[in-house]
Design an enzyme around this catalytic site. Structure first.
Site, short mmCIF file in Angstrom:
data_model
loop_
_atom_site.label_atom_id
_atom_site.label_comp_id
_atom_site.label_asym_id
_atom_site.label_seq_id
_atom_site.Cartn_x
_atom_site.Cartn_y
_atom_site.Cartn_z
CD GLU A 77 6.93 12.37 -12.65
OE1 GLU A 77 7.05 11.22 -12.17
OE2 GLU A 77 5.89 13.04 -12.55
CD1 TRP A 106 6.08 13.51 -8.17
CD2 TRP A 106 5.43 12.34 -6.38
NE1 TRP A 106 4.81 13.92 -7.83
CE2 TRP A 106 4.38 13.21 -6.74
CE3 TRP A 106 5.25 11.50 -5.28
CZ2 TRP A 106 3.18 13.28 -6.03
CZ3 TRP A 106 4.05 11.56 -4.58
CH2 TRP A 106 3.04 12.44 -4.96
CD1 TRP A 109 -5.25 -5.64 2.54
CD2 TRP A 109 -6.11 -4.98 0.60
NE1 TRP A 109 -4.88 -4.33 2.36
CE2 TRP A 109 -5.40 -3.89 1.17
CE3 TRP A 109 -6.74 -4.79 -0.62
CZ2 TRP A 109 -5.30 -2.66 0.55
CZ3 TRP A 109 -6.64 -3.55 -1.25
CH2 TRP A 109 -5.94 -2.50 -0.66
CG ASN A 142 4.72 6.52 -13.91
OD1 ASN A 142 5.01 5.80 -12.97
ND2 ASN A 142 4.10 7.68 -13.77
CD1 TRP A 158 -1.42 -2.32 0.46
CD2 TRP A 158 0.75 -2.23 -0.07
NE1 TRP A 158 -0.72 -2.12 1.63
CE2 TRP A 158 0.61 -2.06 1.34
CE3 TRP A 158 2.02 -2.19 -0.62
CZ2 TRP A 158 1.70 -1.87 2.17
CZ3 TRP A 158 3.12 -2.00 0.21
CH2 TRP A 158 2.95 -1.83 1.59
CD1 TRP A 161 3.88 -1.31 -5.96
CD2 TRP A 161 1.71 -1.89 -6.06
NE1 TRP A 161 3.71 -2.05 -7.10
CE2 TRP A 161 2.39 -2.43 -7.19
CE3 TRP A 161 0.36 -2.13 -5.92
CZ2 TRP A 161 1.74 -3.18 -8.16
CZ3 TRP A 161 -0.30 -2.88 -6.90
CH2 TRP A 161 0.39 -3.39 -7.99
#
Length: 468
Positions: free
Chosen positions: A267, A270, A298, A333, A351, A374
């Site tokens: 993590e 990331w 979209w 999360n 998004w 996102w």
């Protein structure tokens, strides 16, 4: 002759290389913080982040006073303020820790030129990440766009030790034309922030306390419990890390000595990957990394977006997550992924709308992480989720909130439904609903979209688009 230390997102005493360097120069020290609400017009600090910043600065000011220092506050255009301060105190040095965002790095380059013109020595330090973002490349010299090989490459690099903390008293430079912390007007004038102090205590001391507790009591269960929102099995360190109240080098060093650290360490990886991408592809906070998604079809669904924001979608796990966000400025999360998938895949809402809402409401709103998350869910970024990976919010709720404790906490109108029906109230027998006091369309909405149909439509659209 003065050393200015300019605080940004490094609001701590321990492992703060800029502060450590300033303490060794044997000059009076002027610690400053400049708040410019117009600094980045597209991503000015959100309401929840401003709340956190106020109390984090308050904590830092107290910590600095223990060193014989203070923290002076200024508001306005950052470079203009820095120029005036450098002139006023006849600054010999100005030091800071880099803030790795595109607009911040541009500002810091301009500061270098400004300081040079004024014969002031300017020095920035690497303090808030393990690695300088954008420097890791493949064997072909290209930037990584897949996490696993990026992180594998990172772990082969040498990581310096934490700096420790400054303990000796320092001489404080004087400066009269500053303002108070309250004058920055950071605290949001909105009612929901009243609940924040029940969960959050910003500041370095609390960050370290939380980290020690996690290492001692939770990390050995993290790999399993991190997916269950009712368990609160995560570290809850994200806002502390974002504001630099705890050093990531300190976290990394502690993790290397822990046999249960592998999943949590990824993590941290990331987070590094998110900043690598942000600096390498600075357009991504508002535009997709994958160019073929620039004109993706979209739909602008104002009513659906509002229902999602308010936690009134008729999907219990989604509504629980969105209400948790509103009440506490944070969301688990696992649930972040569920609500994001629902917005972009089920509702086909851009998004960017979700990213904007998270930016304003999360206490840990972070441009790099927000962008990565996102774009991953929307399938338009690096290492993105495959287009056919669409979370089923009903099965996700049953799997990761099996006793419905999370839903009951944040969607209390459903609390009397049995576990077997609480995640799908729209499928519940009428008698079960009436016994629980649930009246769909009155005190709880019907689902605003048919998930099965929405999934089929999303797969069809994405399949066509990814061929372009």
């Amino acid at each position: 002759m003065t050393t200015i230390i300019w605080f940004q997102r490094d609001l701590r005493i321990q492992d703060n290389p800029a502060l450590k360097y300033a303490s060794q120069l044997q000059l009076p020290v002027l610690p400053i913080y400049i708040f410019d609400p117009k600094e980045d017009k597209n991503w000015s600090m959100g309401s929840s982040s401003r709340w956190w910043l106020h109390y984090s600065l308050q904590s830092l000011q107290k910590k600095l006073k223990a060193l014989g220092l203070d923290l002076f506050f200024f508001q306005g255009a950052t470079l203009h303020a820095l120029q005036k301060i450098i002139d006023k105190v006849d600054a010999k040095h100005i030091v800071w820790n880099y803030c790795y965002e595109p607009s911040a790095l541009m500002r810091e380059k301009k500061l270098m030129k400004l300081a040079s013109a004024k014969k002031c020595i300017a020095k920035g330090f690497h303090a808030n990440l393990l690695f300088v973002p954008g420097q890791m490349t493949t064997k072909q010299g290209n930037p990584y766009q897949v996490f696993t090989p990026f992180w594998r490459c990172c772990l082969k690099q040498e990581i310096g030790k934490p700096e420790g903390k400054v303990t000796k008293k320092l001489r404080l430079a004087t400066y009269s034309k500053h303002i108070s912390l309250g004058a920055l007007d950071l605290l949001p004038h909105i009612p929901w922030a009243k609940d924040f102090p029940y969960l959050w205590q910003p500041g370095e001391d609390n960050a370290l306390k939380k980290w020690k507790h996690f290492l001692r009591s939770k990390i050995h269960q993290y790999a399993h419990e991190r997916d269950f929102p009712a368990e609160m099995g995560t570290s809850m360190l994200s806002p502390h890390l974002h504001f630099g109240e705890i050093s990531v080098k300190r976290i990394f060093e502690d993790l290397l000595q822990n046999t249960h650290a592998e999943v949590f360490l990824r993590e941290i990886g990331w987070r590094e990957f998110a900043y690598h991408l942000l600096i390498t592809f600075p357009h991504t906070p508002s535009k997709p990394l994958r160019a073929q998604f620039t004109h993706f079809p979209w739909k602008r669904k104002a009513k659906c977006l509002k229902a999602w924001q308010k936690g009134m979608t008729g999907i219990p796990i989604v509504d629980a997550g969105m209400r948790q966000l509103w009440q506490l400025g944070w969301m688990h999360n696992r649930v972040r992924m569920i609500v994001a998938s629902f917005l972009v895949k089920d509702l086909n809402v851009p998004w960017q709308e979700g990213a904007k809402w998270f930016w304003d409401t999360l206490v840990d709103a972070d441009l790099a992480n927000n962008t990565l998350g996102w774009q991953w869910c929307a399938g338009c970024g690096a290492d993105a989720a495959p287009y056919f990976r669409i979370f089923n919010p009903f099965t996700q709720g049953k799997k990761f909130d099996p006793k419905a404790e999370y839903v009951r906490q944040f969607v209390p109108e459903l609390r009397n439904l049995p576990n077997s029906w609480i995640h799908t109230p729209h499928l519940s027998p009428k008698s079960v609903l009436e016994a629980a006091g649930v009246y769909l369309g009155k005190n709880y909405p019907y689902p605003i979209v048919d998930h099965d149909l929405a999934r089929k439509n999303a797969i069809q659209i994405y399949h066509q688009w990814t061929k372009k």
